[in-house]
Motif scaffolding. Sequence first.
Motif, short mmCIF file in Angstrom:
data_model
loop_
_atom_site.label_atom_id
_atom_site.label_comp_id
_atom_site.label_asym_id
_atom_site.label_seq_id
_atom_site.Cartn_x
_atom_site.Cartn_y
_atom_site.Cartn_z
N TYR A 236 4.07 -3.29 1.12
CA TYR A 236 4.55 -4.61 0.69
C TYR A 236 4.80 -5.51 1.91
CZ TYR A 236 7.29 -8.12 -1.82
OH TYR A 236 7.74 -9.31 -2.35
N LYS A 237 5.31 -4.94 2.99
CA LYS A 237 5.58 -5.72 4.20
C LYS A 237 4.29 -6.08 4.94
CE LYS A 237 10.11 -3.56 4.96
NZ LYS A 237 10.89 -2.64 5.83
N GLU A 238 3.28 -5.22 4.87
CA GLU A 238 2.08 -5.40 5.69
C GLU A 238 1.04 -6.33 5.08
OE1 GLU A 238 2.08 -1.06 7.99
OE2 GLU A 238 0.51 -1.53 6.53
N ILE A 239 0.94 -6.37 3.76
CA ILE A 239 -0.16 -7.13 3.15
C ILE A 239 0.16 -8.62 3.11
CG2 ILE A 239 -1.03 -5.20 1.81
CD1 ILE A 239 0.51 -6.18 -0.58
N SER A 240 -0.90 -9.43 3.08
CA SER A 240 -0.72 -10.88 3.18
C SER A 240 -1.09 -11.61 1.89
CB SER A 240 -1.59 -11.43 4.32
OG SER A 240 -2.96 -11.08 4.14
N CYS A 241 -1.62 -10.90 0.89
CA CYS A 241 -1.96 -11.57 -0.37
C CYS A 241 -0.69 -11.87 -1.16
CB CYS A 241 -2.90 -10.68 -1.19
SG CYS A 241 -2.16 -9.11 -1.70
N LYS A 242 -0.82 -12.59 -2.27
CA LYS A 242 0.31 -12.81 -3.15
C LYS A 242 0.81 -11.46 -3.64
CE LYS A 242 1.74 -15.63 -7.10
NZ LYS A 242 1.29 -16.58 -8.17
N LYS A 243 2.13 -11.25 -3.64
CA LYS A 243 2.60 -9.89 -3.93
C LYS A 243 3.91 -9.90 -4.72
CE LYS A 243 4.52 -9.86 0.75
NZ LYS A 243 4.41 -9.29 2.11
N PHE A 244 4.06 -8.82 -5.51
CA PHE A 244 5.25 -8.59 -6.30
C PHE A 244 5.65 -7.13 -6.13
CE2 PHE A 244 3.12 -12.16 -8.18
CZ PHE A 244 4.15 -13.03 -8.54
N SER A 245 6.92 -6.84 -6.32
CA SER A 245 7.41 -5.48 -6.18
C SER A 245 7.90 -4.97 -7.53
CB SER A 245 8.56 -5.42 -5.17
OG SER A 245 9.64 -6.26 -5.59
N TYR A 246 7.90 -3.63 -7.67
CA TYR A 246 8.47 -3.03 -8.87
C TYR A 246 9.22 -1.77 -8.50
CZ TYR A 246 4.94 0.75 -9.29
OH TYR A 246 4.16 1.87 -9.09
N GLY A 247 10.09 -1.33 -9.41
CA GLY A 247 10.86 -0.12 -9.15
C GLY A 247 12.04 -0.02 -10.10
N CYS A 248 13.00 0.76 -9.70
CA CYS A 248 14.21 0.96 -10.51
C CYS A 248 15.44 0.43 -9.78
CB CYS A 248 14.37 2.44 -10.87
SG CYS A 248 13.06 3.06 -11.94
N HIS A 249 15.22 -0.59 -8.96
CA HIS A 249 16.32 -1.20 -8.21
C HIS A 249 16.29 -2.71 -8.40
CE1 HIS A 249 17.12 2.63 -6.24
NE2 HIS A 249 15.84 2.73 -5.99
N GLU A 250 17.44 -3.33 -8.37
CA GLU A 250 17.56 -4.74 -8.70
C GLU A 250 16.84 -5.67 -7.72
OE1 GLU A 250 21.50 -6.04 -9.51
OE2 GLU A 250 21.94 -4.40 -10.90
N ASN A 251 16.52 -5.18 -6.53
CA ASN A 251 15.86 -6.06 -5.57
C ASN A 251 14.37 -6.18 -5.82
OD1 ASN A 251 15.55 -3.36 -4.81
ND2 ASN A 251 15.23 -3.88 -2.65
N ALA A 252 13.83 -5.52 -6.83
CA ALA A 252 12.41 -5.61 -7.15
C ALA A 252 12.13 -6.78 -8.08
CB ALA A 252 11.93 -4.31 -7.79
N ASP A 253 10.91 -7.31 -8.03
CA ASP A 253 10.53 -8.41 -8.91
C ASP A 253 10.47 -7.95 -10.37
OD1 ASP A 253 10.04 -10.51 -6.92
OD2 ASP A 253 8.40 -9.21 -6.25
N PHE A 254 10.00 -6.73 -10.58
CA PHE A 254 10.02 -6.10 -11.91
C PHE A 254 10.79 -4.79 -11.77
CE2 PHE A 254 5.62 -7.92 -11.41
CZ PHE A 254 5.84 -9.07 -12.16
#
Length: 489
Positions: A236-254
């Motif tokens: 997530y830190k390295e890529i430059s395209c449009k990006k979203f995160s997911y997981g089971c923690h509140e800091n994720a986009d999903f």
Amino acid sequence: MKLYQVLEGIPTALPDQEITALVDDTRRVQKDCLFFCIRGSRFDGHAAAEDMLQKGAAAVVVERDLGLGDRQILVQDSRVAYGRACAAWFDHPERKMKMIGVTGTNGKTTMTNVIKYILTDNGHKVGLVGTIQNEIGDEAVHTDNTTPMAFDLMRLFDRMYRAGCDTVVMEVSSFGLVQHRIGPTNFQIAVFTNLTQDHLDYHKDMEDYYQAKRMLFDVCDLAICNIDDAYGQRLYKEISCKKFSYGCHENADFYADVIKIKPTETSFWFCSEGKSHQVTMKMTGMFNVSNVTAAMGACLKCGIPIERIIASVSRYKGVKGRCEVIPTGRDFSVICDYAHTPDAIENILSNVGGYTEGRLICLFGCGGNRDSAKRPLMAKAAAKYADHLVITSDNPRDEKPEAIIDDILAGLSGSTVTYDVVVDRIEAIQHALRIARAGDVIVLAGKGHEDYQILADNQHIHLDEREVVAQGLALLDPAESSESTEKRD
């Protein structure tokens, strides 16, 4: 097809002639074909270039000057050139449909199937490329590889497009990426699930494995990354395209919250953009919560309203061989799962153990001619959560099953878990059924959807664990008491 159409601008002194086929296998050369000299781990096609011309090839595509005059076409990378030519051969079907790619070690099959179901349930015709099978809408198509070879993949894409598919969802393997099997395919959405030890017989180390997976995110418009996974955080830190995160923690986009897991269903709240939506699904386990969260995020980015996504998820019944409950009609349960890595073993056992009333029995083996370093790690992972192990064969291939099992047992040094060794997998499953008691759960790990076993000399024999369980149950005396088990050396 004409040569210049196939080459799409690659310079050549050859006249624009009709090409009959694209070939990268010396056994398939034919008159006026274009032969691509590809360097493999065991054979370099450049060594056969002159012979291919003598057998009728119109020209050879090479990475170095072989002194073959205008009948050689020089390129920087013949694998890349082959993938691009295959796409051109079928008039670039990969450009005519929305492409969604999923990569990572675990979860690819479940996630792609969930995405396909949601999209199909909402009016799309979807092609699927995956480990279990390929699908053109409702039509199942056999597959030999998670990511087919370049020509086969483009031919499959072409069939999907001609059948009316508007979207393709595919598992993208590390092999498929480094061998450029996907050709010039660009993905509108790419998902990264996780990275744990696997395929290190092919990739030299975990860094090499990660870099292979990372290649997908150089050819995508939008990325969705699992930030519960350390490699997902890095990606997530390295890529430059449009990006979203997911997981089971509140800091994720999903993210998933208030998760409640039961033996037959799971509920959670899907959270995104400050809003929460309750989801109930027929699948169980934390790993499936993660998979479905990412799938829902991907479908949102495809323009499906959240209410429709939730309704589709509630109707989905799960994937064959992925935490699949095999009916027993007894007071114990049997679950079949494809878990064949240490991380996958931990995932399935930690989740199933959360609702097991009796003992958790894990039956597993390891594949032959594959990464041997993970064998003791598989044992350690299993011993961490299971109450009893049945150690057996998986796909031994050209290795002696007993030698593979010895590698597995090395991982149990110092462990107090009890175990039995039963080399034959059918006999091992029958043994597990005999020793099961009321409230126990047997997890058959490793084979999952596979209905075969691979022995020496690539011999495939039929072995469907659902059938084996049914046969084993039929042999049990209803009043038969469980066998006692002891730790065995």
